[in-house]
Design an enzyme around this catalytic site. Structure first.
Site, PDB file in Angstrom:
ATOM      1  N   CYS A   1      23.809  22.666 -25.378  1.00 22.10           N
ATOM      2  CA  CYS A   1      24.572  21.414 -25.274  1.00 22.10           C
ATOM      3  C   CYS A   1      25.962  21.578 -25.878  1.00 22.10           C
ATOM      4  O   CYS A   1      26.895  20.894 -25.485  1.00 22.10           O
ATOM      5  CB  CYS A   1      23.826  20.288 -25.956  1.00 22.10           C
ATOM      6  SG  CYS A   1      23.185  20.739 -27.558  1.00 22.10           S
TER       7      CYS A   1
ATOM      8  N   LYS B   1       6.822  15.184 -27.435  1.00 22.10           N
ATOM      9  CA  LYS B   1       6.714  15.462 -25.992  1.00 22.10           C
ATOM     10  C   LYS B   1       7.665  16.605 -25.649  1.00 22.10           C
ATOM     11  O   LYS B   1       8.871  16.432 -25.576  1.00 22.10           O
ATOM     12  CB  LYS B   1       7.109  14.198 -25.217  1.00 22.10           C
ATOM     13  CG  LYS B   1       6.405  14.005 -23.884  1.00 22.10           C
ATOM     14  CD  LYS B   1       6.672  15.066 -22.860  1.00 22.10           C
ATOM     15  CE  LYS B   1       7.980  14.817 -22.116  1.00 22.10           C
ATOM     16  NZ  LYS B   1       8.357  15.970 -21.264  1.00 22.10           N
TER      17      LYS B   1
ATOM     18  N   GLU C   1      28.996  18.282 -17.475  1.00 19.44           N
ATOM     19  CA  GLU C   1      28.249  19.358 -18.099  1.00 19.44           C
ATOM     20  C   GLU C   1      27.617  20.226 -17.012  1.00 19.44           C
ATOM     21  O   GLU C   1      26.898  19.726 -16.161  1.00 19.44           O
ATOM     22  CB  GLU C   1      27.156  18.755 -18.990  1.00 19.44           C
ATOM     23  CG  GLU C   1      26.404  19.779 -19.781  1.00 19.44           C
ATOM     24  CD  GLU C   1      25.471  19.145 -20.805  1.00 19.44           C
ATOM     25  OE1 GLU C   1      24.708  18.218 -20.436  1.00 19.44           O
ATOM     26  OE2 GLU C   1      25.515  19.570 -21.964  1.00 19.44           O
TER      27      GLU C   1
ATOM     28  N   GLU D   1      20.633  12.975 -29.034  1.00 16.65           N
ATOM     29  CA  GLU D   1      21.514  14.145 -29.006  1.00 16.65           C
ATOM     30  C   GLU D   1      21.617  14.537 -27.547  1.00 16.65           C
ATOM     31  O   GLU D   1      20.657  15.043 -26.968  1.00 16.65           O
ATOM     32  CB  GLU D   1      20.921  15.247 -29.889  1.00 16.65           C
ATOM     33  CG  GLU D   1      21.983  16.191 -30.390  1.00 16.65           C
ATOM     34  CD  GLU D   1      22.086  17.394 -29.497  1.00 16.65           C
ATOM     35  OE1 GLU D   1      22.887  17.324 -28.534  1.00 16.65           O
ATOM     36  OE2 GLU D   1      21.371  18.360 -29.740  1.00 16.65           O
TER      37      GLU D   1
HETATM   38  P1  NAI Z   1      16.143  15.571 -19.127  1.00 17.40           P
HETATM   39  O1  NAI Z   1      16.965  14.712 -19.996  1.00 17.40           O
HETATM   40  O2  NAI Z   1      15.536  14.961 -17.891  1.00 17.40           O
HETATM   41  O3  NAI Z   1      14.911  16.165 -19.973  1.00 17.40           O
HETATM   42  C1  NAI Z   1      14.844  16.239 -21.370  1.00 17.40           C
HETATM   43  C2  NAI Z   1      13.496  15.711 -21.853  1.00 17.40           C
HETATM   44  O4  NAI Z   1      13.381  14.317 -21.559  1.00 17.40           O
HETATM   45  C3  NAI Z   1      12.283  16.368 -21.191  1.00 17.40           C
HETATM   46  O5  NAI Z   1      11.256  16.500 -22.145  1.00 17.40           O
HETATM   47  C4  NAI Z   1      11.887  15.350 -20.134  1.00 17.40           C
HETATM   48  O6  NAI Z   1      10.532  15.420 -19.757  1.00 17.40           O
HETATM   49  C5  NAI Z   1      12.174  14.052 -20.839  1.00 17.40           C
HETATM   50  N1  NAI Z   1      12.400  12.893 -19.970  1.00 17.40           N
HETATM   51  C6  NAI Z   1      12.849  12.880 -18.688  1.00 17.40           C
HETATM   52  N2  NAI Z   1      12.952  11.627 -18.242  1.00 17.40           N
HETATM   53  C7  NAI Z   1      12.558  10.814 -19.242  1.00 17.40           C
HETATM   54  C8  NAI Z   1      12.456   9.391 -19.406  1.00 17.40           C
HETATM   55  N3  NAI Z   1      12.781   8.543 -18.422  1.00 17.40           N
HETATM   56  N4  NAI Z   1      12.028   8.891 -20.581  1.00 17.40           N
HETATM   57  C9  NAI Z   1      11.708   9.718 -21.591  1.00 17.40           C
HETATM   58  N5  NAI Z   1      11.787  11.062 -21.502  1.00 17.40           N
HETATM   59  C10 NAI Z   1      12.212  11.610 -20.343  1.00 17.40           C
HETATM   60  O7  NAI Z   1      16.986  16.832 -18.742  1.00 17.40           O
HETATM   61  P2  NAI Z   1      16.801  17.828 -17.476  1.00 17.40           P
HETATM   62  O8  NAI Z   1      16.593  17.039 -16.213  1.00 17.40           O
HETATM   63  O9  NAI Z   1      15.768  18.806 -17.847  1.00 17.40           O
HETATM   64  O10 NAI Z   1      18.248  18.506 -17.416  1.00 17.40           O
HETATM   65  C11 NAI Z   1      19.311  17.850 -16.733  1.00 17.40           C
HETATM   66  C12 NAI Z   1      20.619  18.078 -17.414  1.00 17.40           C
HETATM   67  O11 NAI Z   1      20.618  17.521 -18.717  1.00 17.40           O
HETATM   68  C13 NAI Z   1      20.968  19.544 -17.645  1.00 17.40           C
HETATM   69  O12 NAI Z   1      21.519  20.106 -16.522  1.00 17.40           O
HETATM   70  C14 NAI Z   1      21.933  19.438 -18.777  1.00 17.40           C
HETATM   71  O13 NAI Z   1      23.208  19.147 -18.297  1.00 17.40           O
HETATM   72  C15 NAI Z   1      21.418  18.264 -19.584  1.00 17.40           C
HETATM   73  N6  NAI Z   1      20.599  18.705 -20.732  1.00 17.40           N
HETATM   74  C16 NAI Z   1      21.139  18.621 -21.982  1.00 17.40           C
HETATM   75  C17 NAI Z   1      20.413  19.069 -23.068  1.00 17.40           C
HETATM   76  C18 NAI Z   1      20.954  19.030 -24.441  1.00 17.40           C
HETATM   77  O14 NAI Z   1      20.533  19.811 -25.261  1.00 17.40           O
HETATM   78  N7  NAI Z   1      21.805  18.109 -24.775  1.00 17.40           N
HETATM   79  C19 NAI Z   1      19.093  19.661 -22.918  1.00 17.40           C
HETATM   80  C20 NAI Z   1      18.580  19.649 -21.568  1.00 17.40           C
HETATM   81  C21 NAI Z   1      19.341  19.197 -20.538  1.00 17.40           C
END
Ligand code: NAI
Ligand code: MG
Length: 498
Positions: free
Chosen positions: A312, A204, A409, A278
């Site tokens: 990250c 996904k 973050e 991660e």
């Molecule tokens: P997110 O964690 O919501 O999204 C990441 C992935 O998870 C996307 O594919 C999303 O569709 C999916 N997702 C969202 N809710 C879910 C759920 N309940 N169950 C399963 N999958 C789900 O991150 P978002 O909202 O795009 O970014 C928010 C913050 O997260 C950023 O500002 C940043 O601080 C952090 N982040 C950290 C990342 C990393 O590489 N560790 C990558 C992206 C965001």
């Protein structure tokens, strides 16, 4: 120093110091000439075919540097997830887990070569859809994507050497959920080891950056990968949740926010599903007085402004030993003022567009909060394009450990600078966050590097360099940064039963 006037910079009464280099060199525009073939609409990839979503709904994918629509992406729902998991289970039982591992390796090699062949087109697409500078997607992301497939192709028939005297067996069907900061690279990090170990996958992608994943699906088709071995279901959080909750999944691998990671951990607890997470980070870079200062400043710049800080492991906190604080800050200011912000498709661009409107809002509000709490803000005075989502490279000083900007973050091009006197103080401060993904140490002294690396609570510690990645080297975190490793032999162990 002329004041920054753009309204999206900071609304505080406290003056924002503008970092201006005076005569910034102006380069003639050098736009990327390759134009990838983009479809008007992308379907789901299930059982080797491109199929319409059950809901018949599509959502827009936007170019964050222009706010223009690039294409429409299928909105997969629970019923599409069910179909994809069923296809993955069948492919697992009938084909992939039974296949001679050498044959599995050949598919991975073929995928790696096709990625190399189409690297330029994929890099442009990645940049258009996500906003990162073309020089990064071209020189960092795509070469690493291919490298991950090549590396894991090599392991496919050698797993018993990775786990001597054990009998590594695949887990089954893996659900993999990835973020938007390195769309293709995160797909490669997840897919390559899973496939090499004999698992099948439902992937996904993130909702703002699904386009390159669908081009990867075309590559999988071209490589004749047996149907159902990889299925890609696009959609938003709900689609991801349906995948996590599906009863016929053996393993979930997630990269993204700590908030969603915690929800996934709760939802898989008490089930047989294996899990690796991660999550976020709040990495510290530590500069000692004896460090090669120019090299350190360049590394700090790379560490935080690379990919607009959408990393990250971005070096978002900088700890400088007191004796060199003024010198480091002066060098940082000069370097930040020379960073080129703008059209991500221009080969000269250093800092591209913020991935989405939501992310820009989040960055702006956290930085504002830092200023309200007493930090001083300095920002590049570069001109920002009228359209699109932009945030100028920024530095916060007068930051204390209790400020939100020192703890949370930001995931944007914002560096918080603090000081320290002794190595012990640096360690104590660097470790003082809920996260523990990565850190950097800058010093001339090898013994100091070892001492710091041993005591820093971070999965990765870079010494006199930053943000260096390699498929052979494991990556992952401590504490709220998650658990499990990706890359190297450690990464393989997340996809086998021993
Ligand atoms: P997110 O964690 O919501 O999204 C990441 C992935 O998870 C996307 O594919 C999303 O569709 C999916 N997702 C969202 N809710 C879910 C759920 N309940 N169950 C399963 N999958 C789900 O991150 P978002 O909202 O795009 O970014 C928010 C913050 O997260 C950023 O500002 C940043 O601080 C952090 N982040 C950290 C990342 C990393 O590489 N560790 C990558 C992206 C965001
Ligand atoms: Mg997009």
């Amino acid at each position: 120093m002329k004041p920054v006037s753009k309204s999206n910079r900071s609304k505080s009464k406290k003056p924002v110091r503008a970092l201006d280099f005076g005569d910034r060199w102006d380069y003639a525009p050098a736009p990327e000439s390759v134009r990838p073939k983009i479809k008007k609409q992308y379907e789901l990839f299930i059982d080797g075919e491109f199929v319409k979503p059950h809901s018949s709904k599509y959502f827009n994918s936007i170019n964050p540097s222009t706010e223009e629509r690039i294409t429409r992406i299928a909105h997969g729902d629970k019923s599409d997830i069910n179909k994809a998991v069923k296809a993955a289970r069948e492919a697992y039982d009938k084909t992939w887990s039974r296949m001679d591992p050498r044959e599995r390796g050949k598919y991975l090699y073929r995928i790696a070569r096709l990625i190399q062949e189409k690297a330029r087109e994929l890099a442009v697409l990645e940049t258009m859809d996500g906003g990162k500078p073309i020089k990064e997607s071209r020189d960092v992301d795509l070469p690493l994507v291919a490298a991950h497939f090549f590396y894991h192709a090599g392991w496919a028939d050698k797993l018993k050497y990775a786990f001597p005297r054990r009998d590594p067996q695949p887990l089954g069907v893996c659900g993999q959920i990835i973020p938007w900061n390195f769309p293709l690279l995160m797909a490669a990090w997840k897919l390559a080891p899973a496939l090499a170990c004999g698992n099948t996958v439902v992937l996904k992608p993130a909702e703002t950056t699904s386009t390159t994943a669908m081009h990867l699906a075309q590559i999988l088709q071209e490589a004749d990968l047996p149907p159902g071995v990889v299925n890609i279901v696009t959609g938003e959080g709900g689609t991801g949740a349906a995948l996590v909750e599906h009863p016929d999944i053996n393993k979930i691998a997630f990269t993204g926010s700590t908030e969603v990671g915690k929800r996934i951990a709760a939802s898989t607890a008490g089930t047989e599903k294996k899990l690796t997470l991660e999550l976020g980070g709040k990495a510290a870079n530590i500069i000692f007085e004896d460090a090669p200062l120019d090299q350190a400043v360049e590394g700090i710049i790379q560490g935080i402004y690379f990919n607009q800080g959408h990393v990250c492991c971005a070096g978002s906190r900088l700890f400088v030993q007191e004796g060199v604080y003024d010198q480091i800050l002066r060098k940082l200011r000069t370097r930040i003022a020379t960073l080129r912000v703008g059209d991500p498709l221009d080969k000269n661009t250093d800092v591209g567009a913020i991935n989405s409107k939501e992310q820009l809002k989040k960055i702006s509000s956290l930085v504002q909060c830092g200023v309200d709490e007493g930090a001083s803000l300095e920002q590049s005075s570069c001109a920002l394009p009228e359209k699109g989502y932009w945030f100028p490279p920024s530095v916060l000083t007068d930051v204390t450990m209790s400020h939100r900007v020192a703890q949370e973050e930001i995931f944007g091009p914002v560096l918080s600078v603090m000081t320290f006197r002794t190595p012990e103080e640096a360690l104590q401060r660097a470790n003082n966050t809920p996260y523990g993904l990565s850190a950097g140490v800058w010093t001339d002294k090898g013994s100091k590097i070892f001492k710091m690396a041993e005591k820093l609570r971070a999965g990765v510690v870079w010494a006199n360099t930053y943000n260096k990645f390699d498929p052979t080297s494991p990556f992952g975190g401590y504490k709220e940064s998650g658990f499990g490793r990706e890359g190297g032999k450690h990464g393989l162990s997340a996809y086998v039963r021993l």
